[in-house]
Design a protein around this motif. Sequence first.
Motif, PDB file in Angstrom:
ATOM      1  N   ILE A 161      42.177   2.923  14.591  1.00 24.60           N
ATOM      2  CA  ILE A 161      41.831   4.158  13.883  1.00 24.60           C
ATOM      3  C   ILE A 161      40.536   3.943  13.105  1.00 24.60           C
ATOM      4  O   ILE A 161      40.455   3.037  12.270  1.00 24.60           O
ATOM      5  N   PRO A 162      39.501   4.752  13.333  1.00 25.39           N
ATOM      6  CA  PRO A 162      38.231   4.598  12.604  1.00 25.39           C
ATOM      7  C   PRO A 162      38.348   5.133  11.177  1.00 25.39           C
ATOM      8  O   PRO A 162      38.199   6.331  10.937  1.00 25.39           O
ATOM      9  N   ALA A 163      38.608   4.240  10.231  1.00 21.80           N
ATOM     10  CA  ALA A 163      38.760   4.644   8.831  1.00 21.80           C
ATOM     11  C   ALA A 163      37.414   4.764   8.125  1.00 21.80           C
ATOM     12  O   ALA A 163      37.278   5.491   7.138  1.00 21.80           O
ATOM     13  N   VAL A 187      50.185   1.002  21.606  1.00 18.85           N
ATOM     14  CA  VAL A 187      48.917   1.125  20.897  1.00 18.85           C
ATOM     15  C   VAL A 187      48.621   2.605  20.663  1.00 18.85           C
ATOM     16  O   VAL A 187      48.681   3.414  21.599  1.00 18.85           O
ATOM     17  N   LEU A 188      48.294   2.957  19.417  1.00 13.76           N
ATOM     18  CA  LEU A 188      47.885   4.317  19.074  1.00 13.76           C
ATOM     19  C   LEU A 188      46.367   4.347  18.962  1.00 13.76           C
ATOM     20  O   LEU A 188      45.765   3.493  18.304  1.00 13.76           O
ATOM     21  N   THR A 189      45.732   5.337  19.575  1.00 15.28           N
ATOM     22  CA  THR A 189      44.270   5.455  19.538  1.00 15.28           C
ATOM     23  C   THR A 189      43.851   6.891  19.253  1.00 15.28           C
ATOM     24  O   THR A 189      44.557   7.839  19.581  1.00 15.28           O
ATOM     25  N   GLY A 190      42.678   7.039  18.664  1.00 16.28           N
ATOM     26  CA  GLY A 190      42.129   8.361  18.384  1.00 16.28           C
ATOM     27  C   GLY A 190      41.290   8.316  17.117  1.00 16.28           C
ATOM     28  O   GLY A 190      41.008   7.259  16.591  1.00 16.28           O
ATOM     29  N   SER A 233      39.064  10.429  18.401  1.00 14.72           N
ATOM     30  CA  SER A 233      38.047  10.757  19.399  1.00 14.72           C
ATOM     31  C   SER A 233      38.536  10.421  20.807  1.00 14.72           C
ATOM     32  O   SER A 233      39.120   9.370  21.033  1.00 14.72           O
ATOM     33  N   TRP A 234      38.259  11.310  21.754  1.00 14.30           N
ATOM     34  CA  TRP A 234      38.636  11.048  23.145  1.00 14.30           C
ATOM     35  C   TRP A 234      37.835   9.875  23.693  1.00 14.30           C
ATOM     36  O   TRP A 234      38.324   9.133  24.563  1.00 14.30           O
ATOM     37  N   ALA A 235      36.597   9.667  23.191  1.00 10.15           N
ATOM     38  CA  ALA A 235      35.766   8.568  23.677  1.00 10.15           C
ATOM     39  C   ALA A 235      36.396   7.221  23.333  1.00 10.15           C
ATOM     40  O   ALA A 235      36.418   6.298  24.157  1.00 10.15           O
ATOM     41  N   ILE A 236      36.922   7.088  22.110  1.00 12.20           N
ATOM     42  CA  ILE A 236      37.596   5.852  21.708  1.00 12.20           C
ATOM     43  C   ILE A 236      38.795   5.600  22.611  1.00 12.20           C
ATOM     44  O   ILE A 236      38.994   4.493  23.126  1.00 12.20           O
ATOM     45  N   SER A 237      39.605   6.628  22.808  1.00 10.73           N
ATOM     46  CA  SER A 237      40.801   6.479  23.641  1.00 10.73           C
ATOM     47  C   SER A 237      40.448   6.149  25.079  1.00 10.73           C
ATOM     48  O   SER A 237      41.170   5.412  25.755  1.00 10.73           O
ATOM     49  N   GLU A 238      39.308   6.669  25.551  1.00  7.70           N
ATOM     50  CA  GLU A 238      38.926   6.445  26.946  1.00  7.70           C
ATOM     51  C   GLU A 238      38.570   4.986  27.198  1.00  7.70           C
ATOM     52  O   GLU A 238      39.107   4.353  28.112  1.00  7.70           O
ATOM     53  N   TYR A 239      37.656   4.409  26.407  1.00  7.22           N
ATOM     54  CA  TYR A 239      37.266   3.048  26.744  1.00  7.22           C
ATOM     55  C   TYR A 239      38.280   2.008  26.310  1.00  7.22           C
ATOM     56  O   TYR A 239      38.334   0.920  26.869  1.00  7.22           O
ATOM     57  N   ILE A 240      39.133   2.335  25.326  1.00 11.83           N
ATOM     58  CA  ILE A 240      40.255   1.440  25.039  1.00 11.83           C
ATOM     59  C   ILE A 240      41.291   1.544  26.154  1.00 11.83           C
ATOM     60  O   ILE A 240      41.853   0.551  26.602  1.00 11.83           O
ATOM     61  N   GLY A 241      41.526   2.763  26.629  1.00 11.35           N
ATOM     62  CA  GLY A 241      42.522   2.989  27.676  1.00 11.35           C
ATOM     63  C   GLY A 241      42.178   2.322  28.986  1.00 11.35           C
ATOM     64  O   GLY A 241      43.069   1.902  29.733  1.00 11.35           O
ATOM     65  N   THR A 242      40.883   2.205  29.278  1.00 10.92           N
ATOM     66  CA  THR A 242      40.469   1.537  30.513  1.00 10.92           C
ATOM     67  C   THR A 242      40.953   0.091  30.547  1.00 10.92           C
ATOM     68  O   THR A 242      41.414  -0.400  31.586  1.00 10.92           O
ATOM     69  N   LEU A 273      49.243   5.696  23.221  1.00 10.34           N
ATOM     70  CA  LEU A 273      49.511   7.064  22.780  1.00 10.34           C
ATOM     71  C   LEU A 273      48.304   7.543  21.983  1.00 10.34           C
ATOM     72  O   LEU A 273      47.914   6.923  20.993  1.00 10.34           O
ATOM     73  N   THR A 274      47.692   8.648  22.415  1.00 10.58           N
ATOM     74  CA  THR A 274      46.529   9.195  21.717  1.00 10.58           C
ATOM     75  C   THR A 274      46.973  10.309  20.777  1.00 10.58           C
ATOM     76  O   THR A 274      47.845  11.111  21.117  1.00 10.58           O
ATOM     77  N   PHE A 275      46.352  10.361  19.599  1.00  4.04           N
ATOM     78  CA  PHE A 275      46.746  11.375  18.615  1.00  4.04           C
ATOM     79  C   PHE A 275      45.639  12.385  18.346  1.00  4.04           C
ATOM     80  O   PHE A 275      45.774  13.245  17.472  1.00  4.04           O
ATOM     81  N   GLY A 276      44.533  12.297  19.091  1.00  5.67           N
ATOM     82  CA  GLY A 276      43.464  13.280  18.955  1.00  5.67           C
ATOM     83  C   GLY A 276      43.746  14.527  19.775  1.00  5.67           C
ATOM     84  O   GLY A 276      44.821  14.671  20.372  1.00  5.67           O
ATOM     85  N   PRO A 277      42.805  15.456  19.826  1.00  2.00           N
ATOM     86  CA  PRO A 277      42.987  16.679  20.622  1.00  2.00           C
ATOM     87  C   PRO A 277      43.202  16.354  22.096  1.00  2.00           C
ATOM     88  O   PRO A 277      42.676  15.365  22.606  1.00  2.00           O
TER      89      PRO A 277
END
Length: 605
Positions: free
Chosen positions: A46-48, A146-149, A151-160, A170-174
């Motif tokens: 999570i980008p704090a 792992v929870l990511t978000g 941003s979809w960009a963060i979730s995308e390159y982590i998800g790869t 599990l993504t929590f962004g839009p």
Amino acid sequence: MLFSWILISCFLQIPVLVCSYSSNECLVRMNYRLIGKGNVVITGFIPAYAIYPLNKTIDWRMTKFNRDFMVEFKLRNYQCILAMMFAIEEINSNPYFLPNMTLGFIVQNVPEGQRYTLAYLIGTFSGPGYAITNYRCAREGMPTAVLTGPSWAISEYIGTLLDLYKYPQLTFGPFDTTLSEQRKFSSLYQVAPKDTSLTLGIVSLMLHFHWNWIGLFIIDDDKGAQILSDLRSEMEKNGVCIAFVEMILTVRGSFMTTSWKNQVQILESSANVIIIYGDTDSLLSLIVNIKEKLLTWKVWVMNSHWDNSKFDNYFLLDSLHGALIFSHHKEEIINFTDFIQLANPFKYPQDIILHVLWHSFFNCSFLRKDCKIVDNCLPNASLGFLPGNMFDMTMSEESYNVYKAVYAVAHSLHEMMLNQVQFQSHGKGKEMEFFPWQLHPFLRKTKLINHAGDLVVLDQKRQSHVQYDILNFWNFPKGLGIKAKVGTFSPNAPEGQKLSLSSHMIQWATGLTEIPQSVCSESCDLGFRKTHQEGRAACCFDCTPCPENEISNETATGSMTSSKIIEPVPSREILMLDLAINVNLKTYFAKAIYDDTNMLNQMMP
């Protein structure tokens, strides 16, 4: 002129942005990592906060300056961290949920740049203190999910990378269609519902207030293109016209080069209602320009994926005051606000962000070496003391998705235990081991009612149409930062009952006392007809007098035609009255003739 304005704006914001070197330095030289112990661990990326070198950024308005770098706090995202901690504490306190198991967590800040993020991710797999690809060097702290978000960009390159190891993500962004590709992200679950009815809700709002002349600011990506296509279709179907469309580039800071052109577009447009669709990062500079330079008394209709805390300034008036926001409906989470009120550096001494915030806002003494505060703080200080436009105590959509994601993982773990999936324990209180991919069958079938009474379903095919809350942004005087619920949009409700609105509760832009109008042309008076303006939208027309011997048959929403005067057609009542009169007259005369005949007969001998 532009340079002078920038200098003045910067000068006005110095009191807000300056932060002491000792506290801010901690966030730069230390890798923010928050750990809560448990024998099953959920990891959150999570980008704090973000760190930028001064000579490589142009987003200087939203940051805290510090020598050769500056730190941008993302307090809306930090609330997601608190939501994760709250959900895990709530689950661990329930003796009937996950017996003989304790949930733990690891929260890792997401730095700017894909390279550093992936380095932290590899370190998570290898174990604390290691970063060796394809090797596991420690047993403790291995993530179950792992929870990511956001941003979809963060979730995308982590998800790869996560998908290679089949780690549940599990993504929590839009919701984003890019992340729903099963072949590329087979281990990824989007908690947020898909916006299948957002455009219908927005157009219903336009029709409710008779707004038919609308401006659009849309994020320039695949999702924005889809929203624009849906809006065009729904608007054309309902007679709502588009005054202008401005696509906003998603590259951070890129909007600054074209901002003045767009300001002229807004000022010159006769559209008083403007729809903004996008997230905080993509629309960052746009909203800053609107709030600081464009006091245009417009009505802004927005989706909820923007962070108001980033746009603080020293101006008394806020151009976004009175904005109407479509937000996914969420049930109230009991005790969450109390949890935030009690969160402080003394309760969570490991959380460096709390120490920095307490030093920055509550005048606490600070130990630079340990990056921790000491005494001499404002008594009973809490996050609730911060202005509403800086830190919102109300649970955001992203935080609510984090809450649901934690419960989805916990519920899946519980189902695994009930189905006697084999766990390997290393003694009392030690970490319990299993393969992360074993969680997937249970996550896919997740269907539960959480503590708030909300249905949680991770399979997008089984999700029903989402309901929206309509919020009104109150920020006058500046710093109030309240989002008041003024209505709902329920796509599953009967026709005519989908939109429910309390218009009397809405606060419009500062200076407006009545419902604003947004039309290309005013309705024609009686005796005039609509004449379409060539080359313009259907909502734009001139009013011309009707020709002699003709009258206009149009209404405010009627067609642009006229009809000749014709002889009036008698109504049924008039025809019946005429018939009755004729019958009565005939009866009267027949009786009179009959009486006269009898009288003559009597007079004759």
